[in-house]
Motif scaffolding. Structure first.
Motif, PDB file in Angstrom:
ATOM      1  N   GLU A 169       0.854  -1.195   0.000  1.00 25.26           N
ATOM      2  CA  GLU A 169       0.000   0.000   0.000  1.00 25.26           C
ATOM      3  C   GLU A 169       0.882   1.235   0.000  1.00 25.26           C
ATOM      4  O   GLU A 169       1.831   1.339   0.783  1.00 25.26           O
ATOM      5  CB  GLU A 169      -0.922   0.004   1.233  1.00 25.26           C
ATOM      6  N   PHE A 170       0.514   2.214  -0.916  1.00 29.42           N
ATOM      7  CA  PHE A 170       1.251   3.469  -1.040  1.00 29.42           C
ATOM      8  C   PHE A 170       0.276   4.648  -0.890  1.00 29.42           C
ATOM      9  O   PHE A 170      -0.895   4.572  -1.283  1.00 29.42           O
ATOM     10  CB  PHE A 170       1.953   3.557  -2.413  1.00 29.42           C
ATOM     11  N   ASP A 171       0.790   5.790  -0.364  1.00 23.00           N
ATOM     12  CA  ASP A 171       0.073   7.066  -0.338  1.00 23.00           C
ATOM     13  C   ASP A 171       0.598   7.908  -1.473  1.00 23.00           C
ATOM     14  O   ASP A 171       1.798   8.208  -1.535  1.00 23.00           O
ATOM     15  CB  ASP A 171       0.277   7.787   0.992  1.00 23.00           C
ATOM     16  N   VAL A 172      -0.326   8.321  -2.372  1.00 18.22           N
ATOM     17  CA  VAL A 172       0.049   9.064  -3.563  1.00 18.22           C
ATOM     18  C   VAL A 172      -0.572  10.442  -3.465  1.00 18.22           C
ATOM     19  O   VAL A 172      -1.787  10.569  -3.251  1.00 18.22           O
ATOM     20  CB  VAL A 172      -0.399   8.351  -4.845  1.00 18.22           C
ATOM     21  N   THR A 173       0.264  11.494  -3.685  1.00 19.90           N
ATOM     22  CA  THR A 173      -0.212  12.873  -3.702  1.00 19.90           C
ATOM     23  C   THR A 173      -0.220  13.339  -5.138  1.00 19.90           C
ATOM     24  O   THR A 173       0.822  13.261  -5.822  1.00 19.90           O
ATOM     25  CB  THR A 173       0.675  13.786  -2.852  1.00 19.90           C
ATOM     26  N   LEU A 174      -1.406  13.846  -5.600  1.00 20.28           N
ATOM     27  CA  LEU A 174      -1.576  14.240  -6.992  1.00 20.28           C
ATOM     28  C   LEU A 174      -1.661  15.748  -7.117  1.00 20.28           C
ATOM     29  O   LEU A 174      -1.993  16.478  -6.170  1.00 20.28           O
ATOM     30  CB  LEU A 174      -2.849  13.600  -7.569  1.00 20.28           C
ATOM     31  N   LEU A 175      -1.412  16.212  -8.331  1.00 18.75           N
ATOM     32  CA  LEU A 175      -1.576  17.604  -8.718  1.00 18.75           C
ATOM     33  C   LEU A 175      -2.752  17.700  -9.668  1.00 18.75           C
ATOM     34  O   LEU A 175      -3.179  16.706 -10.263  1.00 18.75           O
ATOM     35  CB  LEU A 175      -0.306  18.122  -9.402  1.00 18.75           C
ATOM     36  N   PRO A 176      -3.372  18.921  -9.798  1.00 16.70           N
ATOM     37  CA  PRO A 176      -4.458  19.054 -10.774  1.00 16.70           C
ATOM     38  C   PRO A 176      -3.994  18.619 -12.151  1.00 16.70           C
ATOM     39  O   PRO A 176      -2.894  18.954 -12.593  1.00 16.70           O
ATOM     40  CB  PRO A 176      -4.797  20.546 -10.726  1.00 16.70           C
ATOM     41  N   GLY A 177      -4.821  17.851 -12.811  1.00 13.67           N
ATOM     42  CA  GLY A 177      -4.466  17.322 -14.119  1.00 13.67           C
ATOM     43  C   GLY A 177      -3.993  15.886 -14.061  1.00 13.67           C
ATOM     44  O   GLY A 177      -3.830  15.235 -15.098  1.00 13.67           O
ATOM     45  N   ASN A 195      -5.133  13.174  -2.173  1.00 13.99           N
ATOM     46  CA  ASN A 195      -4.333  12.178  -1.447  1.00 13.99           C
ATOM     47  C   ASN A 195      -4.994  10.815  -1.619  1.00 13.99           C
ATOM     48  O   ASN A 195      -6.065  10.559  -1.064  1.00 13.99           O
ATOM     49  CB  ASN A 195      -4.241  12.527   0.041  1.00 13.99           C
ATOM     50  N   LEU A 196      -4.390   9.971  -2.404  1.00 21.77           N
ATOM     51  CA  LEU A 196      -4.932   8.655  -2.712  1.00 21.77           C
ATOM     52  C   LEU A 196      -4.186   7.571  -1.937  1.00 21.77           C
ATOM     53  O   LEU A 196      -2.997   7.689  -1.664  1.00 21.77           O
ATOM     54  CB  LEU A 196      -4.824   8.337  -4.200  1.00 21.77           C
ATOM     55  N   SER A 197      -4.947   6.545  -1.589  1.00 21.34           N
ATOM     56  CA  SER A 197      -4.345   5.357  -0.989  1.00 21.34           C
ATOM     57  C   SER A 197      -4.450   4.243  -2.031  1.00 21.34           C
ATOM     58  O   SER A 197      -5.541   3.769  -2.351  1.00 21.34           O
ATOM     59  CB  SER A 197      -5.090   4.962   0.287  1.00 21.34           C
TER      60      SER A 197
END
Length: 282
Positions: A220-228, A273-275
């Motif tokens: 399991e990873f925590d992913v931080t995204l930007l708009p787009g 913030n996605l898991s």
């Protein structure tokens, strides 16, 4: 009567000289008595009888009297000398009843007049008019009070109906809002689940799985995204126990950018913030 008196005087003069005075007195008493009998009994007056008159429109034909033979003259009667009149004893007669006065006769003949009713006094009329006026005023006030009470009752019923309608409308609005919110939440949840599935599918296509790992490990990873959909940061939250599998999944995440996101920009905070959880075997 003169003959009787002369005979009485002649007899008295023959009998005795002193009896003449007594005879004169007796004659005088008889004369007064006869005068009383003749004139005293005829003093009563009788009312005249009414005269009945028949009116004829024309005179009847005259009836011719039948001619009769004249009767023969009566035979003369022989003249007889008048008998000597015996002295008449005095008679005591009861006087006739007194005549009834004319007033009593009029009362009998005339019918009693009906008693005229006295007119109602002015005070009683005014009192009756006042009572009638007060009764009408009372009835008018009672009618107005009933009409006012009916209007107030109708107004209360209309207000209650309007209040119920408003409450029903508010309940309908709340129910619609709640339903819309539930639909929006359901749509959001479905859309988020859809795009998370798309993100996970893209990442799995870019992972090079190490061969022959025992079981079905999970990383399991925590992913931080930007708009787009660009990736700002990736952090390991829970390791699978196999470093080769953890590194392969991390490389696949970076290779999958930009990640697919919903077209509605208001949903981006839900994806910032996605898991990301990846199983070795799907």
């Amino acid at each position: 009567m003169n003959t009787v008196s002369g005979m009485a005087l002649r007899k008295l003069s023959e009998v005795e000289p002193g009896a003449m005075r007594a005879g004169l007195l007796a004659v005088l008493v008889h004369v007064i008595f006869f005068a009383f009998m003749i004139f005293g009994l005829n003093w009563k007056t009788y009312p005249t009888e009414p005269v009945m008159v028949d009116l004829w429109s024309s005179l009847p034909p005259a009836v011719q009297p039948a001619t009769k033979a004249a009767p023969p003259p009566p035979e003369p009667k022989p003249v007889l000398p008048p008998p000597e009149a015996a002295p008449v004893p005095p008679r005591i007669e009861t006087p006739p009843p007194p005549p009834k006065p004319d007033i009593a006769l009029k009362e009998k003949t005339e019918k009693p007049k009906p008693v005229e009713k006295k007119p109602v006094e002015k005070k009683e009329l005014v009192k009756k008019e006042q009572e009638q006026k007060e009764r009408k005023e009372k009835e008018r006030k009672e009618k107005e009070q009933k009409e006012q009470a009916l209007k107030e009752q109708k107004a209360r019923v209309a207000a209650e109906i309007a209040q119920l309608q408003r409450e029903q409308q508010e309940a309908n609005v709340k129910a619609q809002a709640k339903a819309a919110q539930a639909a929006a939440q359901s749509r959001l949840a479905n859309e988020m689940a859809e795009y998370k599935a798309k993100i996970l599918a893209k990442i799995r296509r870019n992972i090079v799985m190490p061969p022959d790992l025992p079981g079905n490990p999970v990383v399991e990873f925590d992913v931080t995204l930007l708009p787009g959909g660009d990736i700002l940061d990736v952090r390991l939250r829970a390791s699978s126990g196999f470093a080769a599998f953890d590194s392969a999944v991390e490389r696949g995440i970076f290779l999958s950018k930009p990640l697919p996101l919903p077209p509605d920009p208001t949903l981006f905070p839900k994806f910032r913030n996605l898991s990301v959880k990846v199983h070795y075997h799907e």
